[in-house]
Scaffold this motif. Structure first.
Motif, PDB file in Angstrom:
ATOM      1  N   VAL A   1      21.152 -10.792  25.471  1.00  0.00           N
ATOM      2  CA  VAL A   1      21.391 -10.785  24.024  1.00  0.00           C
ATOM      3  C   VAL A   1      21.745  -9.384  23.528  1.00  0.00           C
ATOM      4  O   VAL A   1      22.592  -9.208  22.656  1.00  0.00           O
ATOM      5  N   ASN A   2      21.082  -8.383  24.072  1.00  0.00           N
ATOM      6  CA  ASN A   2      21.258  -7.011  23.602  1.00  0.00           C
ATOM      7  C   ASN A   2      21.904  -6.145  24.676  1.00  0.00           C
ATOM      8  O   ASN A   2      21.561  -6.265  25.858  1.00  0.00           O
TER       9      ASN A   2
ATOM     10  N   SER B   1      19.857  -6.638  28.110  1.00  0.00           N
ATOM     11  CA  SER B   1      18.518  -7.215  28.096  1.00  0.00           C
ATOM     12  C   SER B   1      18.434  -8.403  29.048  1.00  0.00           C
ATOM     13  O   SER B   1      19.444  -8.894  29.547  1.00  0.00           O
TER      14      SER B   1
ATOM     15  N   ARG C   1      17.913 -11.546  28.757  1.00  0.00           N
ATOM     16  CA  ARG C   1      18.638 -12.776  28.414  1.00  0.00           C
ATOM     17  C   ARG C   1      20.095 -12.506  28.070  1.00  0.00           C
ATOM     18  O   ARG C   1      20.832 -13.437  27.768  1.00  0.00           O
TER      19      ARG C   1
END
Length: 123
Positions: A56-57, A52, A54
């Motif tokens: 995060v995922n 993702s 940022r």
């Protein structure tokens, strides 16, 4: 507009490791989901991993899960693919890709593509 340039491919023995890098142009890198794909000779291009905007995922294809790790550095505008325990079946041209939507990356339809870098794993 995003331009992507991959590097880090090469020849490695089975069981070895490589780290691919993908440098992106533009000041909006941190707004894009990124992904890695690969295409082996005679085969269709397939999804490898996504991350993702940022970081995060993450998502991984089953055939690389536990061996490959995708990461990104939004300061350096770069996404990485750490590949461990490589096998000859990992031999392919590896492509970096970007899209505003992570779903477009995981569905194999990202908007922007790099030119690819060759990874060859010898047995």
């Amino acid at each position: 507009q995003v331009q992507l340039v991959e590097s880090g491919g090469g020849l490695v023995q089975a069981g070895g490791s490589l780290r691919l890098s993908c440098a992106a142009s533009g000041r909006t890198f941190s707004t894009y989901a990124m992904g890695w794909f690969r295409q082996a000779p005679g085969k269709e291009r397939e999804f490898v991993a996504a991350i993702s905007s940022r970081g995060v995922n993450t998502n991984y294809a089953d055939y690389v899960k536990g061996r490959f790790t995708i990461s990104r550095d939004n300061v350096k505008n770069t996404v990485y693919l750490q590949m461990n325990s490589l096998t000859p079946e990992d031999t392919a041209v590896y492509y970096c890709a970007a899209d505003m939507l992570r779903s477009q990356v995981t569905n194999n339809t990202p908007h922007y593509w790099g030119q690819g870098t060759q990874v060859t794993v010898s047995s």
